[in-house]
Motif scaffolding. Structure first.
Motif, PDB file in Angstrom:
ATOM      1  N   ARG A   1       0.824  -1.205   0.000  1.00  0.00           N
ATOM      2  CA  ARG A   1       0.000   0.000   0.000  1.00  0.00           C
ATOM      3  C   ARG A   1       0.861   1.260   0.000  1.00  0.00           C
ATOM      4  N   LEU A   2       1.906   1.218   0.826  1.00  0.00           N
ATOM      5  CA  LEU A   2       2.810   2.372   0.852  1.00  0.00           C
ATOM      6  C   LEU A   2       3.545   2.523  -0.474  1.00  0.00           C
ATOM      7  N   MET A   3       3.928   1.387  -1.066  1.00  0.00           N
ATOM      8  CA  MET A   3       4.582   1.450  -2.376  1.00  0.00           C
ATOM      9  C   MET A   3       3.631   1.992  -3.432  1.00  0.00           C
ATOM     10  N   ALA A   4       2.348   1.618  -3.345  1.00  0.00           N
ATOM     11  CA  ALA A   4       1.352   2.155  -4.280  1.00  0.00           C
ATOM     12  C   ALA A   4       1.198   3.655  -4.092  1.00  0.00           C
ATOM     13  N   LEU A   5       1.232   4.095  -2.813  1.00  0.00           N
ATOM     14  CA  LEU A   5       1.143   5.534  -2.539  1.00  0.00           C
ATOM     15  C   LEU A   5       2.343   6.267  -3.122  1.00  0.00           C
ATOM     16  N   ILE A   6       3.533   5.690  -2.931  1.00  0.00           N
ATOM     17  CA  ILE A   6       4.749   6.291  -3.490  1.00  0.00           C
ATOM     18  C   ILE A   6       4.678   6.315  -5.019  1.00  0.00           C
ATOM     19  N   ALA A   7       4.143   5.221  -5.608  1.00  0.00           N
ATOM     20  CA  ALA A   7       3.991   5.181  -7.067  1.00  0.00           C
ATOM     21  C   ALA A   7       3.047   6.275  -7.548  1.00  0.00           C
ATOM     22  N   ALA A   8       1.972   6.530  -6.769  1.00  0.00           N
ATOM     23  CA  ALA A   8       1.049   7.609  -7.133  1.00  0.00           C
ATOM     24  C   ALA A   8       1.756   8.955  -7.107  1.00  0.00           C
ATOM     25  N   PHE A   9       2.612   9.160  -6.101  1.00  0.00           N
ATOM     26  CA  PHE A   9       3.390  10.394  -6.049  1.00  0.00           C
ATOM     27  C   PHE A   9       4.332  10.482  -7.246  1.00  0.00           C
ATOM     28  N   GLY A  10       4.900   9.322  -7.629  1.00  0.00           N
ATOM     29  CA  GLY A  10       5.779   9.303  -8.798  1.00  0.00           C
ATOM     30  C   GLY A  10       5.045   9.680 -10.070  1.00  0.00           C
ATOM     31  N   VAL A  11       3.821   9.143 -10.219  1.00  0.00           N
ATOM     32  CA  VAL A  11       3.010   9.487 -11.396  1.00  0.00           C
ATOM     33  C   VAL A  11       2.700  10.982 -11.407  1.00  0.00           C
ATOM     34  N   MET A  12       2.404  11.512 -10.215  1.00  0.00           N
ATOM     35  CA  MET A  12       2.118  12.944 -10.103  1.00  0.00           C
ATOM     36  C   MET A  12       3.338  13.768 -10.531  1.00  0.00           C
ATOM     37  N   ALA A  13       4.514  13.327 -10.064  1.00  0.00           N
ATOM     38  CA  ALA A  13       5.747  14.027 -10.440  1.00  0.00           C
ATOM     39  C   ALA A  13       5.999  13.928 -11.942  1.00  0.00           C
ATOM     40  N   LEU A  14       5.708  12.756 -12.529  1.00  0.00           N
ATOM     41  CA  LEU A  14       5.893  12.585 -13.974  1.00  0.00           C
ATOM     42  C   LEU A  14       4.947  13.499 -14.754  1.00  0.00           C
ATOM     43  N   LEU A  15       3.705  13.639 -14.268  1.00  0.00           N
ATOM     44  CA  LEU A  15       2.750  14.523 -14.943  1.00  0.00           C
ATOM     45  C   LEU A  15       3.234  15.967 -14.915  1.00  0.00           C
ATOM     46  N   ILE A  16       3.740  16.388 -13.757  1.00  0.00           N
ATOM     47  CA  ILE A  16       4.247  17.761 -13.651  1.00  0.00           C
ATOM     48  C   ILE A  16       5.462  17.936 -14.555  1.00  0.00           C
ATOM     49  N   THR A  17       6.346  16.920 -14.554  1.00  0.00           N
ATOM     50  CA  THR A  17       7.529  16.991 -15.417  1.00  0.00           C
ATOM     51  C   THR A  17       7.131  17.033 -16.888  1.00  0.00           C
ATOM     52  N   GLY A  18       6.127  16.203 -17.254  1.00  0.00           N
ATOM     53  CA  GLY A  18       5.656  16.203 -18.639  1.00  0.00           C
ATOM     54  C   GLY A  18       5.098  17.548 -19.049  1.00  0.00           C
ATOM     55  N   LEU A  19       4.307  18.148 -18.147  1.00  0.00           N
ATOM     56  CA  LEU A  19       3.762  19.478 -18.432  1.00  0.00           C
ATOM     57  C   LEU A  19       4.876  20.498 -18.576  1.00  0.00           C
TER      58      LEU A  19
END
Length: 280
Positions: free
Chosen positions: A6-24
């Motif tokens: 669950r914590l790894m999934a939460l960290i992965a969600a943060f990673g996806v969020m960071a990737l979206l910001i980086t992509g933008l």
């Protein structure tokens, strides 16, 4: 799902969020680069038109030098300068004609005929000046005055238009920069709030509250309160494993308590029998 997953999934969600910001950010940088390229092209176009306009003015000044010359030698000096100016103008016009920008090529068509006529007439002026026929050179040059005025008017109009496009491109770049800055600020604040909120929720929901419940149950059981309820955990995370272990410990404790109670009862009965035998 385990707490670790669950914590790894939460960290992965943060990673996806960071990737979206980086992509933008990458898309924004690419768009801003394109806008700066357009601004640079507009600036160069405005500069080139102004430079051509200055060339035309120089051609006029050198031509007047020929008209006012006292002899062929003096006229030849101005003719040499005029030739260089005409060569530079012709090269600049050719560069403009071969521009990769379709709009610039369309602008060129507006001045092409007048510019070519000016070059042709002023080369004739040079030829006549070098031959010493200053009067005829003057007649040819002044006879082309209306065409030259028309050319410079069109160049002035193109300069005004180019500066408008330059200002518009600059304004669009500034507005885009401000808009994306606000977007990044909002996304950063939302991301920080989401990270803090989700992290606090995950720690409280999956770690702090369950472990506090586990600790309270263990303390109660250790104090002998075997009637303390133990949840029936059917999940697969670490807390559920703890509850199952505590449940087994409680069952063993209850069983041990029964054995101790049975032993005490047996000892009591034995004592009663022994006392009865003594009395009998």
């Amino acid at each position: 799902m385990s707490i670790r997953l669950r914590l790894m999934a939460l960290i992965a969600a943060f990673g996806v969020m960071a990737l979206l910001i980086t992509g933008l950010a990458l898309v924004s940088l690419d768009r801003y680069k394109t806008m700066m390229s357009e601004y640079g092209a507009a600036y160069k176009h405005a500069y080139d038109i102004e430079r051509i306009n200055r060339m035309v003015s120089s051609i006029v000044m050198e031509s007047r030098g020929i008209y006012l010359s006292k002899d062929t030698a003096e006229a030849s000096v101005f003719a040499g300068h005029l030739t260089r100016n005409l060569d530079q103008l012709e090269q600049a016009l050719n560069d403009w004609r071969l521009s990769k920008d379709a709009e610039e090529r369309e602008d060129y068509k507006l001045i092409e005929a007048a510019a070519r006529d000016l070059i042709a007439s002023r080369r004739t002026v040079v030829k006549l000046a070098n031959e010493g026929d200053i009067a005829k050179a003057t007649a040819v040059g002044t006879g082309d005055r209306d065409n030259r005025i028309t050319l410079q008017q069109r160049l002035d109009s193109l300069v005004v238009q180019a500066h408008k496009e330059l200002a518009q491109t600059q304004a669009e770049a500034v507005a885009f920069s401000q808009q994306r800055s606000q977007t990044f600020l909002i996304m950063a604040l939302v991301s920080i709030a989401a990270i803090l909120g989700l992290s606090a929720w995950a720690i409280l929901h999956f770690i702090t509250r369950p472990l506090r419940h586990v600790a309270g149950t263990i303390i109660s059981l250790s104090e002998g309160h075997l009637d303390t309820p133990v949840p029936e955990a059917e999940g697969k995370d670490e807390v559920d494993a703890l509850w199952r272990a505590i449940g087994r410990l409680k069952a063993h404790a209850i069983e041990a308590e029964k054995i101790v109670a049975a032993q005490r009862e047996a000892e009591r009965l034995q004592a009663l029998e022994a006392r009865q035998l003594i009395l009998d």
